[in-house]
Design an enzyme around this catalytic site. Sequence first.
Site, PDB file in Angstrom:
ATOM      1  N   TYR A 143      32.122  -7.143 -13.258  1.00  0.00           N
ATOM      2  CA  TYR A 143      32.323  -5.925 -12.465  1.00  0.00           C
ATOM      3  C   TYR A 143      32.014  -6.207 -10.993  1.00  0.00           C
ATOM      4  CZ  TYR A 143      30.765  -1.543 -10.291  1.00  0.00           C
ATOM      5  OH  TYR A 143      30.565  -0.510  -9.411  1.00  0.00           O
ATOM      6  N   LYS A 147      34.191  -5.971  -7.508  1.00  0.00           N
ATOM      7  CA  LYS A 147      33.835  -5.182  -6.311  1.00  0.00           C
ATOM      8  C   LYS A 147      33.878  -6.083  -5.070  1.00  0.00           C
ATOM      9  CE  LYS A 147      33.003  -1.385  -6.268  1.00  0.00           C
ATOM     10  NZ  LYS A 147      33.957  -0.227  -6.247  1.00  0.00           N
TER      11      LYS A 147
END
Length: 247
Positions: A143, A147
Amino acid sequence: MASGKRRALVTGGAGFLGQHLVQQLLDTAQYDVTIFDIKAPEDSKVTVVVGDLRRMDQLLAAVRGKDVVFHCAAAAPSAENAMNNTLMQAVNVDGTANIIKACQEAQVPHLVYTSSASVVFEGKPLHMVNEDQPYATKPMDFYTRTKIRGEQLVLAANGQAGLSTVALRPSGIFGEGDPIFVPTVVKQARAGKMKFVIGNGKNLMDWTYVGNVAQAHVQAAAALAGPRSSRVAGRAYFITNQDPRPF
Ligand code: NAD
């Protein structure tokens, strides 16, 4: 701008941060707000477009005519998504590339991206660092990798095809409507699973109040539209509360 108001699109406007941001934009009385989200909010005072960041046609239609896009939507690292790298790549990286492309094609001048403070964290203590801190070379999870990539795309797009961009990096967000952190802590506590300490119990973790994060987005958009736009455009900013809190 027939109403004299700026037209804003909030991706992820049905989510935790997005709902606070929508409310703060309305509170300024300076924005007409539209939400773009894969799920509709339970109730909403603004126009809602139910759509998917992976669908360029839907995005293009939604961004057309907007003065600013706040890109808050993401596949969050929930228990459901955490192992789904394909989804996180498609939504958080490719979806962000789609937003950029849509803004450029539709000549939207300003894009504010919700990044994360975790983009610089790789498991070692960070104290009083600023935005000169490099991206993590070994991000803590997939994740976070998405980002980082999303933020890089957004910042690289600054100044391209008439688009000015800024990225905001909140830490863990808490506040009214929090769907993850406090509910998880309460659930674990009720299950009797809070009776252990990692480290010496003095670890500090930076948390950011959701209202402050939303306010930072409103201010970033105002800065991009203001006379000193070139000072903020193309830059990333950590959004923190004043002091780290015990974790
Ligand atoms: P959230 O899950 O509550 O909101 C995200 C929203 O994005 C949801 O409403 C979801 O339906 C929408 N969405 C997901 N996939 C989509 C798709 N394919 N197309 C359109 N919409 C889609 O999460 P949040 O906590 O409000 O996070 C908002 C932003 O803040 C995210 O970019 C997240 O990475 C970032 N962030 C969150 C935290 C935190 O602690 N919550 C910390 C740092 C950064």
